[in-house]
Structures are given as C-alpha cells and as structure tokens.
Motif scaffolding. Structure first.
Motif, PDB file in Angstrom:
ATOM      1  N   ILE A 174       6.786 -12.448   3.317  1.00 55.06           N
ATOM      2  CA  ILE A 174       7.305 -11.432   2.406  1.00 55.06           C
ATOM      3  C   ILE A 174       6.384 -10.225   2.295  1.00 55.06           C
ATOM      4  CG2 ILE A 174       6.337 -12.741   0.441  1.00 55.06           C
ATOM      5  CD1 ILE A 174       9.405 -10.408   0.352  1.00 55.06           C
ATOM      6  N   GLN A 175       5.060 -10.431   2.241  1.00 52.69           N
ATOM      7  CA  GLN A 175       4.148  -9.320   2.074  1.00 52.69           C
ATOM      8  C   GLN A 175       4.141  -8.417   3.302  1.00 52.69           C
ATOM      9  OE1 GLN A 175       2.946  -8.929  -1.083  1.00 52.69           O
ATOM     10  NE2 GLN A 175       2.619  -6.873  -0.254  1.00 52.69           N
ATOM     11  N   GLU A 176       4.220  -9.033   4.479  1.00 56.64           N
ATOM     12  CA  GLU A 176       4.307  -8.231   5.718  1.00 56.64           C
ATOM     13  C   GLU A 176       5.571  -7.392   5.722  1.00 56.64           C
ATOM     14  OE1 GLU A 176       2.989  -9.721   9.694  1.00 56.64           O
ATOM     15  OE2 GLU A 176       3.142 -11.656   8.675  1.00 56.64           O
ATOM     16  N   ILE A 177       6.690  -8.012   5.314  1.00 57.59           N
ATOM     17  CA  ILE A 177       7.963  -7.283   5.275  1.00 57.59           C
ATOM     18  C   ILE A 177       7.842  -6.061   4.364  1.00 57.59           C
ATOM     19  CG2 ILE A 177      10.370  -7.406   4.498  1.00 57.59           C
ATOM     20  CD1 ILE A 177      10.395 -10.349   5.336  1.00 57.59           C
ATOM     21  N   LEU A 178       7.290  -6.244   3.170  1.00 53.73           N
ATOM     22  CA  LEU A 178       7.165  -5.138   2.223  1.00 53.73           C
ATOM     23  C   LEU A 178       6.265  -4.034   2.754  1.00 53.73           C
ATOM     24  CD1 LEU A 178       6.877  -7.201  -1.086  1.00 53.73           C
ATOM     25  CD2 LEU A 178       8.837  -5.856  -0.319  1.00 53.73           C
ATOM     26  N   ASN A 179       5.197  -4.425   3.449  1.00 56.29           N
ATOM     27  CA  ASN A 179       4.294  -3.416   4.027  1.00 56.29           C
ATOM     28  C   ASN A 179       5.017  -2.569   5.061  1.00 56.29           C
ATOM     29  OD1 ASN A 179       2.189  -4.293   2.436  1.00 56.29           O
ATOM     30  ND2 ASN A 179       1.309  -5.638   4.008  1.00 56.29           N
ATOM     31  N   TYR A 180       5.785  -3.227   5.944  1.00 59.20           N
ATOM     32  CA  TYR A 180       6.522  -2.479   6.973  1.00 59.20           C
ATOM     33  C   TYR A 180       7.567  -1.560   6.341  1.00 59.20           C
ATOM     34  CZ  TYR A 180       4.603  -5.024  11.006  1.00 59.20           C
ATOM     35  OH  TYR A 180       3.773  -5.520  11.984  1.00 59.20           O
ATOM     36  N   ILE A 181       8.253  -2.047   5.287  1.00 57.81           N
ATOM     37  CA  ILE A 181       9.275  -1.225   4.628  1.00 57.81           C
ATOM     38  C   ILE A 181       8.630  -0.004   3.985  1.00 57.81           C
ATOM     39  CG2 ILE A 181      10.951  -1.152   2.738  1.00 57.81           C
ATOM     40  CD1 ILE A 181      11.543  -4.112   3.286  1.00 57.81           C
ATOM     41  N   ASN A 182       7.506  -0.183   3.345  1.00 60.86           N
ATOM     42  CA  ASN A 182       6.809   0.942   2.701  1.00 60.86           C
ATOM     43  C   ASN A 182       6.410   1.998   3.716  1.00 60.86           C
ATOM     44  OD1 ASN A 182       7.031  -0.089   0.132  1.00 60.86           O
ATOM     45  ND2 ASN A 182       5.090  -1.225   0.235  1.00 60.86           N
ATOM     46  N   ARG A 183       6.069   1.541   4.933  1.00 61.44           N
ATOM     47  CA  ARG A 183       5.672   2.495   5.990  1.00 61.44           C
ATOM     48  C   ARG A 183       6.875   2.991   6.792  1.00 61.44           C
ATOM     49  NH1 ARG A 183       1.416  -1.451   7.005  1.00 61.44           N
ATOM     50  NH2 ARG A 183       2.446  -2.023   8.950  1.00 61.44           N
ATOM     51  N   LYS A 184       8.073   2.513   6.417  1.00 59.83           N
ATOM     52  CA  LYS A 184       9.305   2.869   7.136  1.00 59.83           C
ATOM     53  C   LYS A 184       9.224   2.492   8.616  1.00 59.83           C
ATOM     54  CE  LYS A 184      10.882   6.597   4.092  1.00 59.83           C
ATOM     55  NZ  LYS A 184       9.984   6.307   2.985  1.00 59.83           N
ATOM     56  N   GLU A 185       8.558   1.400   8.898  1.00 57.86           N
ATOM     57  CA  GLU A 185       8.472   0.872  10.267  1.00 57.86           C
ATOM     58  C   GLU A 185       9.443  -0.303  10.371  1.00 57.86           C
ATOM     59  OE1 GLU A 185       4.451  -0.113  11.266  1.00 57.86           O
ATOM     60  OE2 GLU A 185       3.684   1.827  10.584  1.00 57.86           O
ATOM     61  N   PHE A 186      10.618  -0.039  10.919  1.00 56.07           N
ATOM     62  CA  PHE A 186      11.664  -1.058  10.921  1.00 56.07           C
ATOM     63  C   PHE A 186      11.704  -1.883  12.212  1.00 56.07           C
ATOM     64  CE2 PHE A 186      13.909   2.213   8.083  1.00 56.07           C
ATOM     65  CZ  PHE A 186      13.299   1.688   6.953  1.00 56.07           C
ATOM     66  N   ASP A 187      11.173  -1.345  13.310  1.00 56.43           N
ATOM     67  CA  ASP A 187      11.257  -2.062  14.590  1.00 56.43           C
ATOM     68  C   ASP A 187      10.652  -3.472  14.533  1.00 56.43           C
ATOM     69  OD1 ASP A 187      12.747  -0.274  15.887  1.00 56.43           O
ATOM     70  OD2 ASP A 187      11.169   0.550  17.168  1.00 56.43           O
ATOM     71  N   PRO A 188       9.439  -3.648  13.960  1.00 56.50           N
ATOM     72  CA  PRO A 188       8.891  -5.015  13.898  1.00 56.50           C
ATOM     73  C   PRO A 188       9.779  -5.965  13.091  1.00 56.50           C
ATOM     74  CG  PRO A 188       7.173  -3.387  13.413  1.00 56.50           C
ATOM     75  CD  PRO A 188       8.480  -2.660  13.419  1.00 56.50           C
ATOM     76  N   LEU A 189      10.453  -5.434  12.085  1.00 62.03           N
ATOM     77  CA  LEU A 189      11.341  -6.263  11.267  1.00 62.03           C
ATOM     78  C   LEU A 189      12.607  -6.616  12.031  1.00 62.03           C
ATOM     79  CD1 LEU A 189      11.045  -4.441   7.808  1.00 62.03           C
ATOM     80  CD2 LEU A 189       9.781  -6.442   8.629  1.00 62.03           C
ATOM     81  N   LEU A 190      13.136  -5.666  12.790  1.00 61.59           N
ATOM     82  CA  LEU A 190      14.358  -5.925  13.543  1.00 61.59           C
ATOM     83  C   LEU A 190      14.140  -6.964  14.643  1.00 61.59           C
ATOM     84  CD1 LEU A 190      15.534  -2.238  13.629  1.00 61.59           C
ATOM     85  CD2 LEU A 190      16.818  -4.127  12.630  1.00 61.59           C
ATOM     86  N   LYS A 191      12.883  -7.082  15.081  1.00 59.47           N
ATOM     87  CA  LYS A 191      12.582  -8.094  16.099  1.00 59.47           C
ATOM     88  C   LYS A 191      12.608  -9.506  15.532  1.00 59.47           C
ATOM     89  CE  LYS A 191       9.957  -4.968  19.039  1.00 59.47           C
ATOM     90  NZ  LYS A 191       8.624  -4.468  19.405  1.00 59.47           N
ATOM     91  N   VAL A 192      12.483  -9.640  14.198  1.00 60.81           N
ATOM     92  CA  VAL A 192      12.545 -10.971  13.585  1.00 60.81           C
ATOM     93  C   VAL A 192      13.818 -11.118  12.741  1.00 60.81           C
ATOM     94  CG1 VAL A 192      10.049 -11.298  13.569  1.00 60.81           C
ATOM     95  CG2 VAL A 192      11.154 -10.217  11.596  1.00 60.81           C
ATOM     96  N   ASP A 193      14.754 -10.214  12.936  1.00 60.20           N
ATOM     97  CA  ASP A 193      16.036 -10.306  12.248  1.00 60.20           C
ATOM     98  C   ASP A 193      16.837 -11.458  12.861  1.00 60.20           C
ATOM     99  OD1 ASP A 193      18.357  -8.992  10.654  1.00 60.20           O
ATOM    100  OD2 ASP A 193      19.133  -9.203  12.673  1.00 60.20           O
TER     101      ASP A 193
END
Length: 1185
Positions: free
Chosen positions: A605-624
């Motif tokens: 969860i903390q990693e997800i929030l960090n990426y969202i705050n930085r508007k970096e969605f690609d790393p999140l989409l790779k684990v979608d």
C-alpha cells in the motif's frame, strides 16, 4: 440444465436419479473435461457433462490411449436417455443417467472401452463473502422497484421476491393438509376443488390488486383515446369490487384477458387519435425533440507551418497561421500573418479538403491536403499547440464533412461510454463533468467537449435510484448541455447494476433488433448483487453490444473474477440467436465491456501511494491484476483498452478526492482495499473496422461515492442498410466466396472428424463444409485438421456489389462430428479477400473465452466487374501516417493494413483501396511476382518493452501503454486478427531459401517470439502438412508458466516448433531481419500483415515538399523512386531499393536522416554495405552545403 434433485419441476424422476452422481459435472466445458481426463491418465477414465450443442442433452467423455472420445446422450420425446448410435443401430434407452452408465460399466457394450474409473467433480466451497466490495456483513437487498425494461422473470428480481416464499408456503400447506380434503371430496363425487381454489385466490391476492391498479391507469388513457374500451374497463373494475369465493379467480382471469387486449391495442388507437387531431389542428411549432442542437461556434487554432530541411534556407523561420473551422458554414479559413500586421487568407470549402495526415513521430503535427485545381492537390503541414488541439481540429473537420455530406446515412458516429459505482447513494445534482469528459487522464479539448455524441451509454453499479428516475435525470443533463431530447432505446437492471442507452433523436429510426439480458454471479450464482447487464442492437447495418458488470470484490479473488467474466461471456443472451455457437465477443461488429471489474493492484500500500503522489502510473499498471490476467490469456482475449493516464478510481474517502481510504475494521480483523483501477472500459471489434478512442479518463469533482466515474469516447465507422441499385444479381453477375483450402490446429485430445460452419449477414442461411479429409498429430493435446477445395462449399452472398461485400464479415466455427460441439470460432473480414486471385488468411480460434488454436487458409471473393463501383467513406479522409524516420514496432507502415479507410483523394492510386491487387500497378517493382508481395514489416525492429512507441505485447494492447493499432495512438483501425505469418520474402530471398539446409530441431521450449514459419510464396496453396503457429502467448517459459494451463497453447507452439519449424533459413539481404522478441514475446504480432496485397504507397502523402503539386499517378511517384533507385544503382546496391521504398525511404531528401537501425529495418544487414550507404549520404549533404 437438468434438475439437480431427485424430482423435476414437472413431478417426474430426474435424469440424474435421486441425487447427482459424483461423475456428473454440471456446466463443465469440453476443454475442462479433457483436462480432467488427461490428469486422470488411465484408460477407461470417464465423466459425464452437459452437452454444449443441445440443451438438456449430455456428453459421455472417455479416455482411451491418451485420446478423449465423446458420446452424445440424447433424451427422446418420452424423456428416455440413449447414447447416440450409428444409423440403423437400435439405441438402448434408460430412465436415468446412472442406469445408462451402469450398462457401460460392463464390457463389450459398443464403446471404445469399458467405463472403469469415474472422474469425480471437485466440490468447491461456497464463496460466502461476496457482497459490496467485501465490506458489508450481509448482501444488499434487491431494489424495491422492478426493472422498467423487461417484464419480471427469472433474471429480474422484483419486489415480489419476498412473496415467492409466501406462495411456496401456501402451496406446501395445501399439499400437506387441504389436498387430502379435496381428494376425499372428489371420491365422494364432487366436481370442484374448494380448498385448491382458496389456495389460488390467496396466492393471487397481490396480483389482483396490481392488475386493478394497471387497469385504472389504462382506463384514463382509454377515456381520452377510445371511449368504447373505457366503458368496458370501467364496468370490469366495478364488477370486480366486493367479489370473492369461486368467482374471484374466474374474474381475475377475465381481467387479465382484458388487460392483454388493452395493452396490445392502446398504442394503435392513441396513434390514430393523435393523427386525427394533427390533421384538424393548426400548425404548431415543432416538438422539442425535432429541434436542432445549438450551433457550433467558429473555432480558431493557432498553428505554425512546418517546413522541410530543404525549405529552411528559403523561408528563414517557421510562419504563424490561424486555422478557423466553421462547422455550420462548411468552411476552413487558413490565415497567414505577414509583415505590418497584414493578413493573407484562403478559404477552403469542406469538399476541397481532401485528406488529413496525422504524424506519429510528432504528435501535434498534421498534414492537410487541399484540392487546388482539377486533379492537382497541395499539402501543408501544421504544428498545433498540443496533441489534444490537433485531435480537436480533426474532430471538428470530420463533423463538418459529416454535416455537409450529401449522403443520406452516416458513415461514422461518436459514442460516449461511462461507468460508475455509485456507492449505494443518490448521485449529486450535477454530473456534468462525467458527461462532458472533464477531469483527469485523456480528456477532450474544450473546443469539442460540448459537441453532442450520437450515442450515450451509462453503466452504473450500486445504483439505488429507480430506473425511470435515473434515466430521466440523465436525459435532463444531456438536454441541458446539448439542447437535444435524447431517446432511451434500452434500460436493463439487475438489482443495483444498471445500463441505459440513449440516442440522438435523429438516429432513433436507425436503431433496430434491440436485445437485453442479465446474468447473476453473486453467491452460488443466484444473487444479483454481482453480475452483468447487457444491451445489443443494430445501428443501420452495424451490430453493437454493451456489457456492464460488477465482478467479485476482494484483493485475493482473482480466479473468482475470471470465472465471473467467463460465465457472463457464455450466459449473457444478446445478439443474433442464429449465432448461438459463438460467445458474445464474436457476435457484434463492436462489443464494449465496462463496469466495476474489481481487479486490484498487487503491491504494498505505501509503495502504491508513493507512485500515485508522483503521478507515476506505469509501475502500478505492471502489477494491475487485470493487465496480468489478460497477459496470461485468462480474460478479455483480444480486447483493447486505451492507455490509462489517470489515478486509481477506488477507494476514495467520500466527500473529497484527496485521500484514499484503504483500511476498515471488521469483526474478522482489519480489511485492506488498496487503491486500484477497478472501473474500466474495454472493447473488441471485428477486423478491418474503424474505431478510435478519443478519450479515457475519470472525473475529479464527483465525490459522493468511494469510486470516481470513468468515461471514454469513441469514433466508430458504421455501415448503412445496403440497397442494391442494380437489384438482385443475375447468375452472370453473382459474387462468390471460394475457398481453396483450410487448415486448423485445434487444442484437443479427441481424434474425431470435424466440419466447418460458415455464418454471415451476407448469407441467406449458414452453410456447412464436409468433414475434413486429412488430419495428423504430433502431440496428444493438439490435432491438425485440413480441408481441401472439394470439401469446402462455395458461398453465394445475397448481394454482389463490392461496396456491400467490403463491409461484410464471415464467422467460422470448427465443430466435431461426434458431439456437434464447437472446438473454436473466428471471424474473417471479406474486404481483403476481394480479387480474382486467392488471398491467404490466418487467425486464432477461441472457444468460451479461451484461445483454442489457429486456423489458416486460402480464399477469394470474386466480384463481377458490373458490381465494382464504390463511394468515398467520410472517415476515409484521416490517414494516420508513420513518419519516415520513426517506425513503430506494433504497426506496419502501409495501408494494406486497412485499405478501405485509406482513400488517398487527389493523390496517386486514390481508388486502390477498393481494387484487387492484380488491377494495380506495382509502386515499387516491375516484376509481376514482386508486385504482389507485401512490404517489409515495420515490426522488424524491436524496441524495449517500455519504449513509448508501442505496448510490450501488441497482440493485447494493455492499459498504461499507447494502443497503436492502425495508426493513431488510442486508435484501433481494427486490423486483421494478429497471428499472421511474416510477410513472404522477396523473390531473391525465396530462391536462397530453397537451397538452404535445415538445421536439427531444438528439443527445448522455444520462446514464443522465436517460433516462426519459413516464408513461402505469396499465395501458394497449402499442403496439409505445412506448418503454422500462433502468436505470442503468456510470456516466457519459466518455471510455473504452465501451472494453471495443463493443455496450454504454449505447448502447441513447442510441439509445432519441434516437429515442423526447423529453424530460420538464411535471409536474403533485402529481406526483413528476423523478429527478436522481448521477454514477453512479440511473436508474429509485431507485423500483423494481412494477406499479401499490393500496398498503396502512402509515403507520397507524407514526404513530398509542402508546395509540390501532385499530378498523375505515373509522374508523381516516379520522382522519389527513380532518384533513390539511381543512387543505389550507382553504388551497385540496387538490391536494397525495394526494402527502402517499402519502409517509406522514397526520397533522397529524407535519406539524409536515416540511421543504421533504419537501414537494418529496410533489410540492409551487411555492415560494409551500411557503411557505404551512410558515407555516400554524408558526402551528398556536404556537397549541398
């Protein structure tokens, strides 16, 4: 499906006996049955499942010598069961399945082997926590109001649901007690059943009241429109008051008959009355629905003129222009700012704008081709302020052309699709941002945001508002912003899951064949708190399907969500009933799937929030989870999704969009709901159709729910209901669809014979082939089957015009002779098959959402010359063009990918899209054989998976990566299904291949990207043993890749590569280099070349100097070609001319920018030759300076 208890609903004995035997597998698919038997592994292993081809029938599946044999068990008119036998053999009949199976447990009963080992079903635990996002302690109750779309039925829960229990209680009480009293009365000679009558009256008490209410309402309408009926209705209502006893039931039946007659006649009578009134009344202003939408103001775009290197010295710097689009007036004004604040402008009417050419390399660059004089055109390239401004300009120009077209029917429509989980609370007063696509992600430009769409589709979940109120609120919002009175054409509900489709009033009569359906996937598939609703219809000649779903919640319930999807795919009853052999993903020209899919992110969860705050969605989409499951071919096979560029839409704190809430204290402990893209919109379209996604995003100001609304808009090509101007074809003018051969590899352990069924709207009825005349297998789990020309029927389309046929598609299903069950289905576009010589096709087979093999063949659509006339398509004007120096690995450069939509008006070969290859001059070669070869694939050069130019797996475009299909980012000018073999090599290469020795096959699994087919001649007939393969599968072949797919298509690739693909022969210098896929495996998808066609050389439109006037076909093309050819001839390297021209390097001026990588892509692999070419270009540049 058969009853699962000892007594059927009719009171007879169930075919399954007192209780279902463990060897009976309800709802088990054929493929899953084969996997279970393969796992059992012993001869004589058996199970019984439901038949996929006949309702109420069964299939007995037996394993013998590693092959699965299937026997159909059919019920006769008396309900007895028998194994289907050969003609003339007397079947043995049984009352129940256990009795039938017990016979075949004995030896020598006619089966391939005695039944020895029963394969029992696996009892799965009930999923008892599948409510609302896994948070509620109990499932929500069905909404109080019934659906306004369909009459109450087994699929539509209504407020009578609680009464069902009361009715069953009354019935049980009668059967337990009063039944005996009636029986005694009958024995004593009574002719009536007073206790049964009392039971029925009690059961129908609520129905009586409801009928009275409806009749009262109809009485009012009758008094207005039909006095005679009104008197009868009034008398009936009065008579029914205070009646009871024996007459009450009889009276109810009479009232129902009156109600039926009234409902069926009231509309006709009302219409007649209103028509009479309209004739006698004076003229009145047109109704609101007939008024036009508000006028679109003139929009101005500030742009700069883009100039080529050669022109820089003449102009000095780029010039500023203003482009003003007057949609209502049908004009484009091009204004140039000159010295002393003077302005120089030129006005072009809508018919003088011949073509738009979108640059891929520079996303805000657009080429416009204007007609200047007869047969001459001029091109100017403009740089817009942003890519969004360029898209807005194109949209306005397209709208202008549509508005001023002299055609009666539209060629293209725009569709808005929205999905929103409303969180069981009413919507806010304003949902403007949702309807106008304002918010985050890919949004529409403000200049075009208020232009009304032709169709609006709203899908909601956890929607507590009643249907009528919800639809009226949507209509009010649309009317406020468009001044149009949109018409609801379909509303369907399942508990709180709803879908509403509204259409512009002008299109209402173009909508037909409306269908609606729903599927429950809640607990034990009986609760409607999870499931799907669907709507389908025809828009003129194009079929559309829309599915809105709410899948199982919970981070860990991926498999359950996957199963929800497959159940919906199989059970949703939409579209043409004749296409029951095909799941809904193949029944429609365009299918859109939206909803709260509930797939989550697999990350801390903390990693997800960090990426969202930085508007970096690609790393999140790779684990979608949805992306990962699509990658494995588990769900949404061959669907597309636009790039996701907005933050996760769930789970927000209600009342704001600043904070995600991911924890909730439960009795069972702390539950975590990580921020996720639960709300999605995907689509799947037939090959060679026009569809472009213009926006995909979410709102940021609607905060009543813990989900944000999601929107997408699409530009979709549609066909009209074709009317032949020449009437039905005479025999001499009949078009024919002819097959030379077909070959399929099917994933099955069966060794039965197969036949093919052909379906199409252009055929009077479906047609069947004869059984295959050849089959072979090198792997127990796969079977190769082939049909020669004599086994395949010639098809006669209803109409023979090319304009009609190029819009048609052919659906194929490969069925077994033993069970008449489908083993795989596919769709083919007729457009690329039109011509006098046979064209090759090659695509994938799927069944019940799973990829089950490949099919390829050789066919042609013969159109008589009298029927060859075509017309311009309005959406044919926009050409998405690859810049010469920037190739995208996921697309091929030339327009043979989708010829009908690349009508190059005012440029050479403008009618080429509609012509067959043999009628066209070769743009690159005088060799007639070479003229029919497709160009080298732009996919020959492979970039890293993260490259901005394309998705890592082009076959299944995934969120987070641009969808580049057919040209524009986000567009799917839907190309042929992607598993096509690489383009045939040029003639010289073929000669070299013939002499090449074949190395020894490799024994290990190859990466899918390396499984290739040796190139063959362009349209050589296939021998039955010729090999072919499928495209990239679910990734690398590391440990665990096959954990959940024991008979995976990956094994098919392995088998084929070991047995038939003995390595890649040496390539000729001018041939495209072999594909080198990334770890994910590009396979053949990187070069989805359709059957060999003569390409329309688009590079002219992209690469000629801005002021050049285009003349005839012969002169305009020869300039670029001859100069490149002469230069290569001087260097003695003319062998590379074809490769360079195919890749767009047709002008020496552009060659100055060429790189080593570009040369390799064009087939220049020799390092010495590369050095010679680059050095020569460098010297030429120096001479020019």
């Amino acid at each position: 499906p058969p009853a699962a208890c000892g007594v059927t609903s009719g009171g007879g004995i169930s075919p399954l006996g007192p209780s279902p035997p463990m060897w009976y597998h309800r709802d088990l698919s054929r493929a899953a049955a084969e996997e279970l038997l393969a796992r059992a592994g012993r001869d004589g292993s058996f199970l019984v499942r439901d038949s996929e081809s006949v309702n109420g029938a069964y299939a007995l599946c037996v394993l013998f010598q590693k092959h699965v044999h299937t026997y159909r068990i059919l019920p006769d008119e008396e309900g007895f069961l028998a194994v289907q036998t050969s003609q003339g053999v007397q079947p043995k009949r049984f009352k129940t399945l256990p009795e039938l199976v017990s016979l075949y447990l004995q030896p020598s009963q006619g089966l391939v082997t005695t039944l020895l080992y029963a394969v029992d079903r696996e009892e799965t635990a009930t999923d008892d926590r599948d409510y609302s996002d896994g948070e509620d302690d109990k499932p929500p109750l069905p909404p109080r109001s019934a659906s306004t779309s369909t009459p109450p039925g087994p699929e539509t829960p209504t407020d009578s649901a609680p009464a069902a229990n009361g009715l069953s209680t009354v019935s049980h009480e009668y059967l337990k007690g009063s039944y005996a009293l009636d029986l005694e009365a009958v024995k004593q000679g009574a002719c009536a059943l007073p206790h049964l009558n009392k039971t029925l009256v009690a059961s129908c008490k609520r129905l009586n009241g409801e009928v009275d209410k409806v009749l009262s309402g109809l009485e009012i309408l009758s008094k207005v429109f039909d006095q005679q009926s009104a008197f009868m209705v009034s008398r009936m209502i009065q008579q029914s008051v205070n009646q009871g006893g024996d007459q009450e039931l009889e009276n109810l039946v009479t009232k129902l008959a009156v109600l039926k007659d009234l409902l069926s006649s009231i509309e006709k009578k009302a219409l007649k009355a209103l028509q009479d009134m309209s004739l006698s009344s004076p003229c009145s202003p047109p109704p609101l629905s007939m008024r036009h939408s508000k006028a679109i103001p003139v929009q101005a775009f500030e742009v700069k003129l883009d100039v080529y290197l050669a022109e820089l010295t003449k102009i000095g710097k780029s010039q500023k222009y203003t482009l003003s689009v007057d949609v209502e007036g049908g004009r484009l004004v091009v204004m140039k700012k000159v010295k002393d604040s003077q302005e120089d402008w030129t006005t072009f009417t809508h018919d003088k704008i011949r073509q738009l050419i979108k640059s891929q390399r520079v996303q805000n660059k657009l080429g416009i081709v204007f007609e200047k004089e007869k047969d001459k055109s001029q091109r100017k390239d403009f740089i817009f302020a942003s890519a969004k401004k360029r898209e807005a300009f194109c949209q306005l120009l397209q709208l202008m052309k549509n508005k001023h077209s002299n055609q009666d029917e539209p060629d293209m429509i725009s569709i808005f699709i929205g999905t929103w989980n409303m969180g069981s609370v009413p919507s806010p007063k304003s949902v403007t941002s949702w309807v106008l696509c304002r918010g985050l992600g890919k949004t529409l430009d403000e200049m075009t945001v208020t232009i009304p769409h032709d169709l609006y589709v709203f899908g909601t979940q956890e929607n507590s508002v009643c249907d009528r109120e919800w639809v009226e609120s949507l209509r009010a919002v649309l009317k406020e912003h468009t001044e149009l009175d949109y018409k609801p054409i379909a509303v369907q509900s399942l508990w709180s899951i709803k879908i509403a489709v509204l259409v512009k009033p002008e299109h209402e009569n173009r909508i037909s064949h409306v269908g609606m359906s729903s599927v429950k996937t809640g607990i034990a598939n009986t609760l409607g708190n999870k499931g799907a609703v669907g709507v389908s219809f025809m828009f003129n000649g194009t079929s559309f399907g829309f599915v809105n779903c709410h899948l199982t919640s919970g981070n860990e319930k991926i498999a359950r969500r996957n199963q929800n999807y497959l159940d919906i795919l199989r059970l949703l009853s939409l579209g043409d009933k004749q296409l029951s052999s095909f799941d809904i993903s193949l029944r429609f020209t365009h299918l859109f799937w939206l909803g709260d899919l509930n797939y989550r992110l697999d990350m801390d969860i903390q990693e997800i929030l960090n990426y969202i705050n930085r508007k970096e969605f690609d790393p999140l989409l790779k684990v979608d989870q949805l992306n990962l499951e699509r990658e494995k071919n588990k769900v949404f096979l061959r669907f597309a999704e636009e790039e996701i560029s907005f933050p996760p839409t769930y789970r927000y704190e209600r009342g704001s969009r600043d904070t995600y809430v991911w924890q909730k204290q439960k009795a069972t402990g702390m539950r975590t709901n990580v921020p996720s893209w639960c709300d999605r919109i995907l689509w799947k379209s037939y090959p060679e159709t026009h569809i472009v996604c213009n926006s995909y995003g979410c709102t940021d100001d609607i905060v009543t729910s813990d989900h944000s609304p999601v929107f997408a808009t699409f530009e979709v090509g549609v066909t009209s209901q074709f009317v032949s101007k020449k009437g039905l074809p005479k025999s001499s003018e009949q078009a024919y669809i002819e097959f030379e051969s077909i070959e399929a590899i099917v994933k099955t352990a069966s060794r039965t014979k197969f036949f093919i069924e052909f379906y199409s709207t252009c055929l009077e009825e479906f047609k069947k082939s004869y059984e295959n005349d050849s089959q072979s297998s090198d792997n127990v789990n796969f079977l190769r089957v082939s049909w020669s020309n004599k086994q395949l029927t010639t098809l006669k389309p209803l109409l023979s015009e090319i304009e009609y046929l190029q819009d048609q598609h052919l659906l194929l299903t490969v069925k077994s002779l033993d069970g008449y069950e489908s083993y795989g289905e596919c769709v083919l576009a007729l457009k690329s098959m039109i011509g006098s010589t046979a064209q090759q096709f090659h695509t994938y087979l799927s069944h019940r959402g799973e990829e089950t093999g490949n099919i390829r063949g050789s066919m042609r659509v013969r159109v008589p010359s009298e029927r060859m006339g075509t017309r311009e398509r309005l959406y044919g004007n926009t050409l998405s063009k690859q810049d010469a120096s920037d190739s995208d690995p996921s697309i091929c450069k030339n327009s043979y990918n989708n010829p009908a939509y690349y009508i190059l008006e005012g440029v050479p070969n403008q009618s080429a899209a509609a012509l067959s290859p043999e009628l066209l001059p070769s743009p690159t070669s005088t060799n007639p054989q070479a003229a029919k070869l497709p160009p080298s694939s732009a996919g020959a050069r492979n970039k890293s998976p993260c490259a901005a130019s394309g998705p890592p797996h082009p076959r299944r475009p995934m969120a987070g990566h641009p969808v580049r299909v057919g040209g524009t980012t986000g567009s799917t000018l839907t190309r042929p299904p992607p598993d096509f073999p690489p383009p045939p090599l040029p003639k010289g290469a073929l000669e070299m291949v013939a002499e090449a020795p074949f190395p020894k096959p490799r024994p290990l699994y190859p990466d899918l990207a390396e499984v290739r087919i040796p190139a063959a001649g362009p349209v050589a007939p296939m021998a039955p043993g010729e090999g072919f393969r499928r495209g990239g599968g679910g990734g690398g072949v590391g440990p665990g890749a096959l954990d959940d797919q024991s008979c995976s298509v990956l094994q098919m690739a392995k088998t084929l590569s070991e047995s038939e693909f003995p390595g890649q022969p040496p390539r000729a210098p001018s041939a495209p280099p072999p594909l080198r896929g990334p770890p994910m495996g590009l396979g053949l998808d990187a070069c989805r070349t359709f059957p060999p066609r003569n390409p329309i050389t688009e590079s002219i439109a992209e690469d000629m100097p801005e002021e050049a006037l285009w003349g005839s076909s012969s002169s305009s093309l020869s300039v670029g070609e001859s100069s490149v050819g002469e230069w290569l001839q001087k260097l003695g390297l003319e062998r590379y001319e074809e490769g360079l021209l195919h890749n767009g390097w047709d002008d020496l001026e552009f060659l100055s920018d060429i790189t080593e990588e570009d040369l390799e892509e064009a087939g220049v692999l020799d390092p010495t030759h590369k050095r010679i070419l680059l050095e020569s270009l460098r010297q030429q540049q120096q001479q020019q300076k």
